[in-house]
Design a protein around this motif. Structure first.
Motif: not given
Length: 491
Positions: A229-248
């Motif tokens: 959760r960020q100021a203007h976006t909620i970014t979701i992924s599977a937990k196994k893909n969390a590292a890439d999602a956190a990077r993007f």
């Protein structure tokens, strides 16, 4: 781009009515700035923005369909018989749904799971845990349809199917509540027994269309859901893909900030504008295709979609009624925008494009189809999203235009509603649409472009007057001047 083809219309339909590319090649974008050659053959951004016309009619909020088909129920509902004992009454069903609503709000997992049995219980436990990570302003379960009357001659062993709307509004993301449709199999062994929910899945759909029920959402698909959760976006992924999602995710957030700031400076008075966006990042193509589209059909060439979510207009006045309450953005992180060495540039490009669609989505009255005289023009929809995206990277926009128009025989006409038929590639239609919107901005100013786009969404039959106001030309004059502009930019 994904845009609608009414049932029985031309071409093959993909998700949300997207016409499948019929011929030609799909043009690669230009290589990244380091000239490594990576990124060739990348899939272009695609927007699942425009829903089948029949979906817009039947799926708006679920409640409209519930009322529209008559008798207070969806097709297939059965009336009860007076001679039978009522075991699963409407009061029992209301209590069942209200109990899940209250338990979800309070965070009482044991209470939420109480009626679920077997594999349904295990699945709902994961869904409950996922849902608790999402900042809902509103969340509740409502009955759309009951198949079976809940009665039995002998007062025992009753089973029925409930089509249930999960009505929800995500804080900052949705301007009105939207809904996802489930089917629950509810059983009750006797009048004194507690009801049990033995099966849960997606509803069979509005008018047999599985992609009209907006199931499955990420909280249904992922056993363990990562949420950033960020100021203007909620970014979701599977937990196994969390590292890439956190990077993007930071790039997605930066893209949202840019789009929101631009919109605020050019269209600040436009009501019902989202403050944020839900973005699902998924590298598995089958899973990506299934998100919000239960049949899993896949056009095969898209890298992202902004899925319009019909408003659940329960209790709204006619003045406040909207066809769409928001959008859900999904992106395929196996696409080149995410995997090339220039991934920050690619992720920014696709994110700005999809977020631009989501920003304007609530202005859409559901007027989209193949009839250009009464529908939002595809060149406005896609061209505006590309304009917003490339405004922050004009060099990339110029490169993309040249790449997309290479080998094309430009005939001087604006793209039609069916992008797959006008030119050899869908990319060419994107490029021409982008140049149409850029031409309006350069000729009349950015404020004029934004006003034009918003007014066209709201009143798609007034294109001629809208162009007159934006650039001082009627539609024919605009097309002639725009064609000259295109030729000067593709040499």
């Amino acid at each position: 781009m994904s845009y609608s083809t009414p049932p029985g219309g031309p071409g093959n339909a993909g998700p949300y009515g997207a016409p499948v590319q019929q011929q030609g090649w799909y043009p690669p974008p230009p290589p990244p700035p380091d000239n490594s050659g990576e990124g060739k053959g990348l899939k272009r951004v695609v927007i699942g923005l425009l829903v089948l016309a029949v979906v817009a009619v039947f799926a708006v909020g679920g409640l409209a369909l519930y009322k529209a088909v008559g008798g207070g129920s969806l097709p297939g509902a059965q009336d009860g018989g007076d001679e039978k004992q009522q075991i699963l009454s409407s009061d029992v069903i209301d209590t069942l749904l209200n109990g899940r609503t209250n338990a979800l709000k309070s965070g009482n997992e044991d209470e939420f799971l109480k009626p679920f049995v077997g594999t349904a219980r295990d699945k709902q436990r994961k869904i409950f845990e996922n849902l608790r990570r999402v900042p809902f302003a509103e969340s509740k379960y409502m009955v759309l349809q009951q198949t079976g009357d809940g009665s039995d001659e002998y007062g025992s062993d009753v089973k029925l199917a409930l089509d249930v709307a999960f009505v929800h509004q995500i804080k900052g993301v949705d301007v009105r509540p939207v809904s996802e449709w489930y089917r629950w199999t509810v059983e009750k062994q006797s009048d004194s027994a507690a009801p049990r929910i033995s099966e849960v899945g997606g509803s069979p759909g509005a008018s047999a269309m599985a992609n009209a029920v907006y199931y499955p959402a990420p909280w249904d698909l992922y056993d363990d859901m990562y949420v950033k959760r960020q100021a203007h976006t909620i970014t979701i992924s599977a937990k196994k893909n969390a590292a890439d999602a956190a990077r993007f995710a930071p790039v997605v957030e930066q893209s949202a900030e840019k789009d929101i700031e631009l919109w605020g400076s050019k269209a600040s008075s436009v009501p019902n504008t989202p403050d944020g966006f839900l973005v699902v990042l998924e590298p598995n193509r089958k899973t990506y295709s299934k998100l919000y589209n239960n049949d899993g059909s896949d056009v095969g060439w898209d890298a992202g979609q902004s899925v319009p979510m019909p408003a659940f207009n329960a209790g709204s006045s006619d003045k406040d009624r909207l066809e769409y309450g928001g959008a859900r953005i999904k992106m395929d992180t196996s696409a080149g925008q995410f995997t090339s060495s220039a991934w920050r540039r690619g992720v920014g490009e696709i994110s700005r494009h999809e977020i631009a669609h989501a920003l304007v989505q609530p202005q859409d009255p559901g007027a989209y189809g193949q009839d250009e005289k009464t529908s939002i023009r595809a060149w406005v929809v896609e061209g505006f999203a590309d304009y917003v995206s490339y405004r922050f990277d004009p060099t990339l926009g110029d490169q993309q235009v040249r790449a997309d128009m290479a080998g094309e025989e430009f005939d001087g006409t604006l793209p039609g509603q069916d992008f797959s038929s006008a030119y050899n590639s869908v990319g060419a239609n994107y490029a021409l649409s982008y140049l149409a919107n850029r031409f309006i901005a350069e000729k009349g100013g950015e404020e004029a472009l934004f006003e034009f786009v918003v007014d066209h969404y709201r009143h798609p039959t007034n294109l001629d007057q809208q162009l007159q106001k934006a650039v001082g030309m009627n539609e024919s004059e605009f097309q002639t001047a725009w064609a000259q502009y295109v030729r000067s930019n593709i040499r």
